[in-house]
Scaffold this active site. Structure first.
Site, PDB file in Angstrom:
ATOM      1  N   ASN A  99     -27.671 -12.711 -41.770  1.00 27.96           N
ATOM      2  CA  ASN A  99     -28.935 -11.948 -41.743  1.00 27.96           C
ATOM      3  C   ASN A  99     -30.045 -12.618 -42.544  1.00 27.96           C
ATOM      4  OD1 ASN A  99     -27.506 -10.145 -40.217  1.00 27.96           O
ATOM      5  ND2 ASN A  99     -27.544  -8.485 -41.695  1.00 27.96           N
ATOM      6  N   ARG A 237     -16.413  -8.664 -35.494  1.00 26.85           N
ATOM      7  CA  ARG A 237     -16.159  -7.234 -35.599  1.00 26.85           C
ATOM      8  C   ARG A 237     -15.606  -6.704 -34.276  1.00 26.85           C
ATOM      9  NH1 ARG A 237     -21.933  -5.803 -38.297  1.00 26.85           N
ATOM     10  NH2 ARG A 237     -22.518  -7.380 -36.765  1.00 26.85           N
TER      11      ARG A 237
END
Length: 338
Positions: A99, A237
């Site tokens: 990020n 994920r």
């Protein structure tokens, strides 16, 4: 392919900032995102007392290993609890390139050092650069977290990470440092350190070429993350399954296209990836945000013959078809099933 940079005066930039809310009042930097404050403010702002206050927080939050944690609004004042948490985790796990973390803080430090030649800002930048060099794998890739986060639910943290342009952000920074391109042109970096940055950049480009997914020996695009040992596409994920990635591949292609003198291998890689994306673009639809029955916004696919082409975030590695996924980890054929 070079980007065109449009420069505007400090006064004009401040006028734009003042008009963003439609009130005619100049916004405080606290109203902006950390990304904007770190990388997009007018050059003169980085010499202001406000910028120095922010810099004090950035220096304080730098972990001992040299990186920073993600998703932190470093331009906001820290609470007593925030400060205690930072001190407690100085030697802990949490430094990352995810990020935009670490690269954004380093860009901020370079911006402020151009205006205020205080050694502490350059020293912190060098410490961040050492972190990036240390975190790189011998094969040229970067993990999402370094040191790695532990546990079965985050075992993807060690994967080579293109997700959200993490590795692309690092490579852009290293290339600019090696060539002393703004905002790094004001830094006083030893030639040896710049050479290290350049070698790390070249290794990273080589890793990109080696991880490009091949089907029947033909290069295609990339996954959002690749296994750090086998270099094959890997799961992250539960809803981020191994796939051909539309979004991350675009970022990688743009990085390669920015090279001044690309090799034959890089040209071939870009051409193959562009061909794959062209063959897998989606036409005739657009994605709208519409209110649902509960009043919340909902993403809905709408037929539209005039809509520009779209790319899916995930494409199935076997069929090449777009798929969607929720936290159950089960592939679904339509967005409506999510």
């Amino acid at each position: 392919m070079k980007k065109i940079v449009i420069t505007i005066s400090f006064l004009t930039a401040m006028q734009v900032m003042a008009q963003e809310t439609g009130t005619g009042k100049t916004n405080s930097y606290l109203d902006y995102s950390w990304k904007k404050v770190a990388t997009q403010m007018p050059a003169e702002w980085y010499g202001s007392p406000d910028a120095q206050k922010v810099a004090a927080t950035v220096l304080f939050c730098q972990q001992e290993i040299g990186g920073w944690a993600k998703n932190k609004p470093y331009h906001h004042p820290l609470t007593a609890k925030d400060s205690a948490d930072v001190i407690a985790n100085k030697n802990g796990i949490g430094a990352t390139i995810d990020n935009g973390a670490t690269t954004m803080e380093m860009i901020f430090l370079a911006n402020i050092y151009r205006q205020i030649k205080e050694p502490k800002y350059q020293d912190a930048f060098k410490k961040g650069l050492d972190y990036l060099l240390k975190a790189q794998y011998p094969n040229g890739g970067w993990p999402q977290f370094y040191p790695f986060r532990k546990g079965n639910s985050v075992n993807y943290a060690s994967h080579i990470t293109y997700n959200d342009n993490a590795m692309v952000n690092v490579l852009k920074l290293l290339r600019a440092v090696a060539t002393m391109t703004a905002p790094y042109d004001g830094l006083l970096l030893p030639d040896a350190l710049r050479e290290q940055a350049n070698k790390a950049y070249e290794k990273g480009i080589d890793c990109i070429l080696k991880t490009q997914i091949r089907i029947n020996s033909k290069p295609t695009v990339w996954c959002a993350q690749h296994d750090e040992v086998t270099l094959l596409p890997a799961n992250a994920r539960a809803y981020e399954l191994a796939s051909f990635s539309g979004a991350e591949s675009v970022g990688i292609i743009e990085l390669l296209m920015e090279m001044d003198q690309p090799s034959k291998e890089i040209i071939a890689s870009v051409n193959a990836a562009m061909q794959w994306l062209d063959e897998h673009k989606i036409t005739g639809i657009r994605v709208d945000n519409q209110p649902g029955p509960d009043g919340k916004r909902n993403k809905v696919v709408v037929e539209d013959a005039n809509a520009p082409p779209l790319l899916a975030r995930f494409y199935d590695l076997e069929t090449g078809l777009p798929f969607f996924c929720d936290r159950d980890g089960i592939k679904k054929n339509t967005l409506a099933e999510i």
